[in-house]
Scaffold this motif. Structure first.
Motif, PDB file in Angstrom:
ATOM      1  N   THR A 170       0.832  -1.204   0.000  1.00  0.00           N
ATOM      2  CA  THR A 170       0.000   0.000   0.000  1.00  0.00           C
ATOM      3  C   THR A 170       0.868   1.257   0.000  1.00  0.00           C
ATOM      4  OG1 THR A 170      -1.715  -1.180   1.226  1.00  0.00           O
ATOM      5  CG2 THR A 170      -1.812   1.225   1.246  1.00  0.00           C
ATOM      6  N   GLN A 174      -1.420   6.733   0.719  1.00  0.00           N
ATOM      7  CA  GLN A 174      -2.776   6.257   0.977  1.00  0.00           C
ATOM      8  C   GLN A 174      -3.019   5.974   2.460  1.00  0.00           C
ATOM      9  OE1 GLN A 174      -3.911   2.990  -1.569  1.00  0.00           O
ATOM     10  NE2 GLN A 174      -3.238   4.030  -3.433  1.00  0.00           N
ATOM     11  N   ALA A 497      -5.221   2.380   6.622  1.00  0.00           N
ATOM     12  CA  ALA A 497      -5.376   2.389   5.165  1.00  0.00           C
ATOM     13  C   ALA A 497      -6.159   1.149   4.770  1.00  0.00           C
ATOM     14  CB  ALA A 497      -4.027   2.416   4.455  1.00  0.00           C
TER      15      ALA A 497
END
Length: 974
Positions: A170, A174, A497
Motif C-alpha cells: 500500500t 494512501q 489504510a
C-alpha cells in the motif's frame, strides 16, 4: 568479414532452431513468446488424459479423462510473467496454468493460477494469468478442463509484465496518519520470493530482522531518515530458520518462536554468530512448544530487568511442560450449564487454560506460567513501569451472540486468568475468578503491539501503547490511565489504510523511528517507517514517580507472594480478600491459593465480612474437597441478599456456580435454602444480574423459572439477551406445559430477524436442536409446524408491528427542543428507544448490544447534544475515520461500498451491510480500478423518524448519560 560471418552463422542457427523446435512460434520481442498453430510441429506435448492435434490453425485438445494436461519446456527470464490463452469449448472450463523454474523445477499447486468458466460459451474467450517466476522459467503446463470433450486453442503467449496492484505494498500516500506524523514505504516485499512478513526485531546495529510466515529470515538495513527510501537494503539470512511468529535479539543471540506446523518443529530456538562473520551459524532448539497455525506460539519479548524472556501463545497451543506457575494449576472449564461448541467446529474440544503467557531464562531451561485464559493474544509489551499488556483476539464468528467478547487490551498481572473458554463457554467480563479488560476495542484481528518508549515522539505517544488490527488495517494508540491497582484507557486511530494488514511494530533505539510491517496469510508485505515532524518536544518522557504508588504498589507486593509458600502468607493476604479494588482482591486470592488449603479452609467458614467471605469462598471452591461443599453453602446462605451491593450479588452468584461445578450439586435441603435466599430477586432491574440469576435458578429448577425467563425474553431489548435466555432454558426438562413449550419454540421463528457472525445462525439451530432432544414424541407432534421451519433459510419474521412514521426530524428541531427542555427524562424509555431505533443492532452501550459500529457508552462525555443529533440524523456529515467505508470501483463496472474486514492472498473481504456481519463480498485486488473514501456512512438515515419528540429526547438523554440511571438528566428538576 569475420564479424559479418559470425553474425550470419548466428542468424542461420537461430532460424534453424526456430524451425525445428518452435515451428508454430512467433517471437514478437526478446521478452515475449507467442504460439500460434499453423502446422503440427508446435512443440507442445500431451502429458496426461488428452490428445493434441492441429486443425484449421487451431490446437485441438481432446480431453479423454478427468485430469487432462499438456505443456512444454521453455526458457524465460525471472520476474513478473503474463500468460494469455485464447480458447473455446462447448462446455464449462475449469482448470489451472502451472509453471516451473530453475529454482523449483517441478509443477506444484503453489506455482499455479486457476480459472473457472462455469457457463457454456462456444465463442472465443481470452484468459490472462499474472504470476512471479522466482528464477528463470523452464516450463509451462496447462490443465484446461475437468471433463471430457474438445477444447480449441487459437494462441498461447508468455511475456513479461508489470507487478499487479496486489503485488505492491500500500503506497504511503494512501495511509492516514495523525497530524504532524510522516510515513514512508521503505520496501515493498516481492511476495513470491521473500514471502509474507509477520514478525520483526532489531539487532544491536539498528538493523531489522523479519520472518516470512511460511519461509525464511531477512535482515534489513533501513535507509537513513531523510535519505531516499530505495537505499533500504534487504538480505536473506544464511541460516536454516524461519516461520517465526516471534523474534527477539537479546543476550547476544537471536531468539525465534517458530510456528512451523508440520514443516518445522514449533518451539523456541536460539541463534548465534560464533565466527564473527555477521551471520548466524549456530542454531539451538531450546524447547518444543506444541501448537501450530494462527493460534499457535507467537511473540517473544525481553523482561524489564533484562534477565528473562516472555513468550505468548494462542489457544491452540499446549503449555510447554512448565516447571513453575504463578497461575494456580487448578484451571477448569467452570461452566454450570451445558456448553455448545462453535457451530462451525472452530476450537471444538479445546479446553482451559486457553492462550497463555510464560517466562523463561535465556537458555529456556525453566518455564513459568504467568497468565492464562486468552483466545489468541499475538503480542505482549511492557510499559516503562514494568507492567505487562496484551491485545487479545475476539471470535468474529460469534458477533451478535451473548458469549461474544470484543478484541480487548488486557493488563497482564501475575497469576491472572482472562476467561476464554471455547464455544459458548466464554466467561463474562464480570466473573470475579477472572480479570476484566482495560479497554474493549471491538471487532478486529490483533497482531503486533509495542509501547512508544524510546520513540522520538511527543510524550503522549511515547507513553502510548500501539496495537495493530490486521483485518481492518489500523494501528491504534491506546492511552492508559492508572486507576486503582490497574488501568483504564482510551484509544485513537494512529495510522490506517485499505488494505493495511499490519503484522508487527518496533521502535528503533538507534534513530527513534517507529517501524511496522504488513503481510501475513500470503498477503502483500511491506516495511514502513513513521517519524514525527511537528514542533512538540520529543525529548525522552520523564518517568512518573507516582506510577506505582498506592494500590498498584500494594498489588505488586501481593504478587511477590505468588511464588512463595509460607504459613505467614495466609495472615498477610487475608485482610485484602475483602478490598474494594478488584485487582487487589484477585492478587490476594491467588497468593492464598498457592498455600496449602488445609492452612486456610476453616478461616473461610468463620469469615463474617461478605466480600472477604465470597472471595475466600471462591478460593475454597477451586481448591477444597467436596466435604467442604455443605459447610460453605451453609455459611453463604446466611448472607442477606438485600444488604449486598450489586458487585457482591454478582460475585456470590458466580461463587454458587463454582461450588456446584467443583464440589458437587446441592442437596434438596440446600437447594431450597438457596432458593429462599435468591429466588425473589429474579427478575432484577439489571440485565446482567438477570443473566446470572437465570443460570443459577434454572440449575436449581426454581418454581416458575420458565415463565419468568420467557417473560424477560419477551421484554429483552437486545438479541444477545434474548439468545441467552433461549440457551439457558435449552436443557431444562421439568416445569414445562404445552403453552410454555410453544412460546419457547416460537421465539426461534422471531430469531430469524437477528443477524450475526458466520456461526450465528447455526448456533441458533443447535440451541433449538438441543431443546428438541428433550421433547417427547407427543410434544414433537404437537409442535411440528413450528419445529419444521428451517431457521437458516426461513424469511425473517418481524418481532412486532412496525412503529408508525412520526416525522422527518431535523437536527435544529430536536436541538431547540433539547435546549428548552426542563423536564425529568426517563432512563428506561431512553433505553427502549435505543432499541427501537435499532441502535443495539450495531452499537454497544454499557456492555450491551452489537460491535459492528463504535461503542457509544462514552459518547455523551465526548460530544455535546448537537454532535450526537448530527451523528444520528445526518450520519454522512462527519464520518469517523475508525468506521469509514471505502468505495471500490471494479474493472467490470461494479461499485462496492463497504469496509475491508479480512484478507486472504489477493482477496479483500468487504462488509457491505452493517446489520448483517456474516454477509461479505470478496474482491480480487487485481480487479480494482480505483479506491475512494466513501462519502456515505454505512449507518442508515431516518432511524429516529418513528420517535415522538419526547421519545427522541429520552434517547438523547440516555446517550448523554453513559448508561447511568442516576445521571442528573433523570432526576427531578427543581
Amino acid at each position: 568479414m569475420i564479424q559479418a560471418f559470425q553474425t550470419l552463422c548466428i542468424t542461420i542457427s537461430t532460424i534453424l532452431v526456430s524451425q525445428t523446435l518452435l515451428a508454430a512460434e512467433t517471437i514478437e520481442s526478446p521478452s515475449t513468446q507467442i504460439w500460434t498453430f499453423q502446422n503440427p510441429e508446435h512443440g507442445w506435448t500431451a502429458y496426461s488424459d488428452c490428445k493434441l492435434s492441429v486443425k484449421d490453425n487451431l490446437l485441438h485438445v481432446d480431453s479423454t479423462g478427468k485430469d487432462p494436461h499438456f505443456g512444454r519446456e521453455l526458457k524465460s527470464a525471472a520476474g513478473w510473467k503474463q500468460v494469455k490463452l485464447k480458447l473455446r469449448a462447448d462446455f464449462p472450463l475449469k482448470g489451472e496454468v502451472y509453471w516451473k523454474t530453475e529454482k523449483n523445477n517441478s509443477y506444484a499447486d503453489s506455482r499455479s493460477e486457476r480459472f473457472d468458466l462455469k457457463k457454456k460459451k462456444p465463442d472465443w474467450q481470452e484468459l490472462s494469468f499474472v504470476f512471479y517466476a522466482d528464477s528463470e522459467m523452464t516450463g509451462l503446463r496447462i490443465d484446461p478442463a475437468s471433463q471430457t470433450g474438445l477444447i480449441e486453442i487459437e494462441s498461447i503467449s508468455l511475456g513479461n509484465t508489470e507487478a499487479p496492484r496486489s503485488a505492491t505494498a500500500t503506497p504511503a500516500d494512501q495511509i492516514k496518519l495523525l497530524k504532524d506524523f510522516k510515513v514512508e514505504l521503505l520496501y515493498s516485499v516481492p511476495t513470491e520470493v521473500q514471502g509474507s512478513w509477520v514478525s520483526m526485531t532489531i539487532d544491536p546495529k539498528g538493523r531489522l530482522i523479519t520472518s516470512d510466515q511460511y519461509g525464511d529470515l531477512y535482515r534489513i538495513t533501513p535507509a537513513k531518515i531523510g535519505s531516499k527510501t530505495n537505499d533500504t537494503q534487504v538480505e536473506k539470512l544464511k541460516v536454516d530458520m524461519g516461520m517465526a511468529h516471534g523474534l527477539l535479539y537479546a543476550f547476544d543471540s537471536l531468539y525465534a518462536v517458530v510456528n512451523g506446523g508440520k514443516e518445522r518443529l514449533s518451539g523456541l530456538y536460539r541463534l548465534k554468530d560464533t565466527t564473527g562473520d555477521d551471520q548466524f551459524d549456530e542454531v539451538k532448539f531450546l524447547r518444543e512448544i506444541k501448537g501450530g497455525g494462527e493460534h499457535g506460539p507467537h511473540a517473544i519479548i525481553l523482561s524489564p530487568d533484562k534477565k528473562s524472556l516472555y513468550i505468548a501463545a494462542g489457544n491452540h497451543t499446549n503449555l510447554p511442560d512448565p516447571e513453575k506457575s504463578l497461575v494456580p494449576r487448578n484451571w477448569s472449564e467452570d461452566l454450570l450449564l451445558h456448553r455448545l461448541w462453535d457451530a462451525r467446529g472452530h476450537a471444538a474440544g479445546k479446553l482451559a487454560p486457553g492462550g497463555w503467557i510464560c517466562r523463561t531464562d535465556p537458555e529456556g531451561k525453566e518455564f513459568e506460567i504467568v497468565s492464562t485464559g486468552f483466545r489468541n493474544e499475538y503480542d505482549i509489551a511492557f510499559n516503562p513501569e514494568g507492567e505487562l499488556f496484551t491485545y487479545d483476539a475476539d471470535m468474529e464468528w460469534d458477533v451478535g451472540s451473548p458469549w461474544y467478547r470484543p478484541t480487548r487490551v488486557n493488563h497482564v498481572t501475575s497469576g491472572s486468568e482472562f476467561g476464554w473458554r471455547s464455544g459458548t463457554g466464554k466467561w463474562p467480563d464480570y466473573y470475579p475468578d477472572s480479570l476484566p479488560a482495560v479497554v474493549n476495542i471491538g471487532q478486529g484481528s490483533p497482531t503486533g503491539i509495542i509501547f512508544g518508549t524510546g520513540a522520538k515522539f511527543p510524550a503522549k505517544y511515547q507513553e502510548a501503547l500501539f496495537i495493530s488490527d490486521w483485518s481492518y488495517g489500523i494501528i491504534y494508540a491506546v492511552h492508559l490511565k492508572p486507576q486503582g491497582a490497574s488501568y483504564v484507557a482510551t484509544y485513537e486511530k494512529f495510522a490506517s489504510a485499505t488494505p493495511l494488514p499490519v503484522t508487527d511494530l518496533v521502535v528503533s533505539p538507534v534513530d527513534g523511528a517507529f517501524y511496522f510491517t504488513i503481510g501475513g496469510r500470503r498477503t502483500q508485505s511491506g516495511l514502513y517507517r513513521i517519524t514525527y515532524t511537528g514542533d512538540e518536544s520529543t525529548a525522552p518522557a520523564e518517568p512518573n514517580p507516582d506510577a506505582l504508588a498506592g494500590l498498584r504498589e500494594l498489588r505488586r507486593d501481593l504478587e511477590e507472594l505468588h511464588a512463595q509458600k509460607n504459613e505467614t502468607i495466609v495472615y498477610s493476604v487475608w485482610p485484602y480478600l475483602g478490598h474494594e479494588d478488584r485487582h487487589i482482591r484477585f492478587a490476594a486470592r491467588i497468593a492464598l491459593e498457592h498455600q496449602p488449603v488445609e492452612q486456610w479452609q476453616n478461616c473461610v467458614l468463620l469469615e463474617k465480612d461478605p466480600t472477604t467471605l465470597i472471595t475466600g469462598g471462591i478460593a475454597l471452591a477451586r481448591n477444597g474437597s467436596p466435604a467442604f461443599k455443605t459447610p460453605l453453602v451453609n455459611v453463604l446462605k446466611k448472607l442477606n441478599w438485600n444488604k449486598l451491593t450489586d458487585t457482591q450479588k454478582m460475585d456470590l452468584l458466580r461463587l454458587y456456580q463454582l461450588v456446584f461445578v467443583r464440589l458437587g450439586g446441592p442437596t434438596e435441603r440446600e437447594r431450597l435454602d438457596l432458593l429462599a435466599q435468591i429466588n425473589k430477586a429474579y427478575p432484577a432491574a439489571n440485565s446482567f444480574m438477570n443473566r446470572e440469576l437465570s443460570r443459577v435458578l434454572v440449575y436449581l429448577n426454581a418454581p416458575k423459572v420458565i415463565e419468568r425467563t420467557l417473560e424477560l425474553q419477551d421484554r429483552a431489548l437486545t438479541q444477545e439477551e434474548q439468545i441467552h435466555y433461549a440457551k439457558v432454558l435449552m436443557n431444562l426438562t421439568t416445569g414445562w406445559n404445552d403453552s410454555l413449550r410453544k412460546k419457547y419454540f416460537e421465539w426461534f421463528l422471531k430469531s430469524t430477524a437477528h443477524k450475526g457472525g458466520m456461526s450465528f445462525n447455526k448456533f441458533l439451530v443447535n440451541i433449538r436442536a438441543e431443546a428438541i432432544n428433550n421433547l417427547s414424541e407427543a410434544e414433537k407432534e404437537m409442535l411440528k409446524p413450528v419445529l419444521e421451519v428451517n431457521l437458516e433459510k426461513a424469511e425473517p419474521v418481524a418481532e412486532g408491528p412496525p412503529r408508525p412514521f412520526v416525522k422527518k426530524w431535523t437536527v435544529g428541531e430536536l436541538l431547540n427542543a433539547e435546549n428548552s427542555d426542563h423536564t425529568q427524562r426517563n432512563f428506561e424509555q431512553g433505553r427502549k428507544m435505543f432499541a427501537a431505533a435499532t441502535c443495539f443492532k450495531c452499537h454497544r452501550f454499557a456492555g450491551e448490544g452489537g460491535t459492528i459500529g463504535p461503542d457509544l457508552t462514552g459518547a455523551g462525555g465526548r460530544f455535546n447534544a448537537q454532535n450526537l443529533l448530527e451523528s444520528i440524523i445526518e450520519p454522512s456529515k462527519v464520518i469517523s475515520d475508525q468506521y469509514a467505508s471505502t468505495m471500490f470501483v471494479l474493472d467490470d463496472g461494479r461499485v462496492v461500498n463497504g469496509r475491508v474486514i479480512n484478507l486472504s492472498g489477493k482477496n479483500l473481504m468487504v462488509l457491505t451491510d452493517m446489520a448483517n456481519p456474516s454477509k461479505l463480498t470478496s474482491i480480487d485486488q487485481d480487479t480494482i480500478e480505483e479506491m475512494l473514501p466513501s462519502k456515505s456512512s454505512m449507518m442508515p438515515t431516518g432511524l429516529i423518524d418513528t420517535l415522538t419528540k419526547e421519545e427522541a429526547l429520552d434517547l438523547l438523554a440516555f446517550l448523554r448519560s453513559g448508561g447511568d440511571p442516576e445521571h442528573s438528566l433523570f432526576q427531578k428538576k427543581d
